[in-house]
Design an enzyme around this catalytic site. Structure first.
Site, PDB file in Angstrom:
ATOM      1  N   HIS A  99       1.124  -0.812   0.242  1.00 57.57           N
ATOM      2  CA  HIS A  99       0.044  -0.192  -0.270  1.00 57.57           C
ATOM      3  C   HIS A  99       0.794   1.104   0.112  1.00 57.57           C
ATOM      4  CE1 HIS A  99       0.472   0.713   3.953  1.00 57.57           C
ATOM      5  NE2 HIS A  99       0.663  -0.592   4.442  1.00 57.57           N
ATOM      6  N   ASP A 101      -0.560   4.030   0.991  1.00 53.80           N
ATOM      7  CA  ASP A 101      -0.886   5.769   1.955  1.00 53.80           C
ATOM      8  C   ASP A 101      -0.048   5.291   2.866  1.00 53.80           C
ATOM      9  OD1 ASP A 101      -2.184   3.216   2.170  1.00 53.80           O
ATOM     10  OD2 ASP A 101      -3.693   4.860   3.779  1.00 53.80           O
ATOM     11  N   ASP A 132       7.025   1.137   6.306  1.00 57.69           N
ATOM     12  CA  ASP A 132       5.362   0.745   5.545  1.00 57.69           C
ATOM     13  C   ASP A 132       5.116   1.430   4.985  1.00 57.69           C
ATOM     14  OD1 ASP A 132       3.091  -0.421   6.461  1.00 57.69           O
ATOM     15  OD2 ASP A 132       2.193   0.716   8.424  1.00 57.69           O
ATOM     16  N   GLU A 163      -5.019   1.621   2.940  1.00 54.83           N
ATOM     17  CA  GLU A 163      -4.911   0.462   3.754  1.00 54.83           C
ATOM     18  C   GLU A 163      -5.105   1.358   5.754  1.00 54.83           C
ATOM     19  OE1 GLU A 163      -3.110  -1.915   6.905  1.00 54.83           O
ATOM     20  OE2 GLU A 163      -1.795  -0.494   6.009  1.00 54.83           O
ATOM     21  N   GLU A 164      -4.480   2.493   5.486  1.00 55.75           N
ATOM     22  CA  GLU A 164      -3.752   3.033   7.133  1.00 55.75           C
ATOM     23  C   GLU A 164      -4.709   3.775   7.473  1.00 55.75           C
ATOM     24  OE1 GLU A 164      -1.575   2.344   8.383  1.00 55.75           O
ATOM     25  OE2 GLU A 164       0.187   2.017   7.417  1.00 55.75           O
ATOM     26  N   HIS A 428       4.246   3.231  11.979  1.00 59.01           N
ATOM     27  CA  HIS A 428       2.909   4.551  12.573  1.00 59.01           C
ATOM     28  C   HIS A 428       3.068   4.634  14.075  1.00 59.01           C
ATOM     29  CE1 HIS A 428      -0.833   1.500  12.219  1.00 59.01           C
ATOM     30  NE2 HIS A 428       0.292   1.444  10.535  1.00 59.01           N
TER      31      HIS A 428
END
Length: 459
Positions: A99, A101, A132, A163-164, A428
């Site tokens: 992903h 994003d 990520d 996805e996030e 994150h």
């Protein structure tokens, strides 16, 4: 593909050639990764969505440059990229997922370097999305480049753009574009490895429920001195309610939830404390092995509370207060069953007759792979080729709901959940980073995996 479990179908010379090829490619792979990571493609509504568009376009351009047929699709959400290139006649098709994003950066003051300016320190590349999951995109591209002009399998690349924020439009994408994504094997590069120098396949993921619980005791705020004593305030009632969700040991006290037993790997309290940042003197909670507690047993965390702040509070009995609760579920627990169990518990334990409302905010099923068969054999062999050690099967305590969506849509496909991260990647969080040495091994493993799958006996 054949059920033959042979793992010696690729010569050592072929593996060495791919390793050397990937090594030569890494400088440009890194340049392209840094360019992607400079795009602040945060998919939350509060952020500039033109950057998510720019990220999709940049990803599409990279794939198009490798000869893939590329399209950007939008099905009510953020842009996703679907690309395909045929392999030899009769060869299997492999779908590669990542992903583009990313999570919000948070407070820049918590970063040691600007979050969207990739910076190398001590062999790690720091930046939001550096791991990520823009490294996942570039791992796929590195594998494609390693086989440039002579791919051993057909390849479809699917790079999601939300996805996030929960992949809300993924079901529609799978419904409308599913045939473009159908494959014999699916590689989902959005997980982690066991440790530096120790690769892993993620074979279980916990499910997830997020709810908002609101407690109300009054129809308006009142003076805490005049009425405090007999009249309960909503914050105190909420705190008492939240406390009922764990027993005195810290185990989840919600009745009816499933729990499992994790693999017996070496993971002790010292490692957990080091990786989590748990303060000295703070005890672990719950019972059972540490890995079971973080991989296969349910957990409940209060992640937010709506109530007056300390700075703005007054001497008032607060009439209503809310909390957001994140509950992780055993990999084989159906998400809505978990929600009903949590909702019943909260309603049944309303303190002092307080009014309790429970609203479902988000949900997602877990995942448990059988993890046997020729594709898994070749994946483990590819990891061993790249790292020089055998991989381990791990669980992940976090939830990746899209994995269950792929498993449901493509039940005949072997699903490989792989990762570019390591335990210190801090995805994150502030100072997210990618270990560059490990990343090269990830790229080698994927290039070798494509070769191994292409060499499997047909039929």
């Amino acid at each position: 593909m054949s059920d033959t479990p042979t793992t010696d179908i690729l010569s050592a010379d072929a593996v060495d050639a791919l390793r050397a090829r990937v090594h030569d490619l890494m400088p440009q792979v890194r340049v392209d990764l840094e360019a992607l990571a400079r795009i602040p493609s945060v998919s939350l509504d509060a952020f500039d969505q033109t950057q998510v568009e720019a990220s999709a376009e940049a990803t599409a351009a990279l794939l198009e440059a490798e000869g893939l047929t590329v399209e950007i699709v939008r099905e009510g959400g953020r842009p996703a990229v679907i690309a395909h290139i045929d392999g030899p006649e009769g060869a299997p098709t492999v779908m590669l997922y990542a992903h583009h994003d990313v999570q919000p950066p948070g407070d820049d003051a918590h970063w040691d370097s600007p979050p969207f300016e990739p910076t190398e320190r001590d062999g790690r590349l720091y930046g939001r999305g550096a791991a990520d999951d823009k490294a996942g995109i570039m791992a796929h591209l590195a594998a494609l480049r390693a086989h440039s002009g002579k791919l051993p399998v057909g390849v479809t690349v699917f790079v999601e753009g939300e996805e996030e924020i929960g992949s809300d439009s993924l079901p529609t994408i799978l419904e409308r574009h599913g045939e473009k994504l159908r494959a014999d094997a699916i590689v989902l590069a959005d997980s982690t490895n066991w440790a530096i120098g120790e690769p892993a396949l993620t074979t279980t993921l916990r499910g997830m429920i997020r709810v908002v619980v609101t407690v109300t005791t009054l129809d308006h705020g009142i003076h805490s001195g005049m009425f405090g004593g007999p009249v309960p305030d909503a914050i105190t009632a909420l705190v008492r309610l939240l406390a009922t969700m764990h027993d005195d040991t810290g185990n989840v006290a919600v009745a009816g939830l499933k729990e499992g037993v994790a693999a017996d790997l070496d993971y002790d309290e010292a490692r957990l404390r080091a990786e989590s940042g748990l303060l000295d003197g703070v005890d672990l909670i719950g019972s059972g092995s540490i890995l079971s507690r973080i991989w296969t047993k349910p957990s409940i965390t209060t992640i937010g509370i709506d109530a007056p702040t300390v700075a703005t509070s007054s001497n008032t009995l607060v009439p209503t207060a809310s909390a957001k609760i994140s509950m992780r579920l055993a990999p084989d627990e159906f998400d809505l069953d978990g929600f009903e169990a949590l909702k019943k518990h909260l309603l049944d334990h309303a303190p002092w007759g307080a009014r309790v409302e429970v609203h479902l905010d988000d949900r997602g099923n877990g995942f448990a792979a059988h993890a046997q068969g020729p594709v898994y054999d070749q994946a483990r062999a590819a990891f061993a080729d790249a790292w020089g050690v055998q991989p381990v099967d791990i669980g992940v305590g976090g939830s990746i709901p899209f994995v269950a969506a792929f498993a449901e849509k493509f039940p005949q496909a072997a699903i490989l959940v792989t990762g570019v991260e390591d335990p210190d990647a801090r995805a994150h969080g502030a100072n997210e980073s990618l270990h560059l040495g490990e990343f090269e091994k990830v790229c080698v493993a994927e290039a070798v995996l494509l070769a191994r799958l292409g060499a499997l006996p047909r039929g």
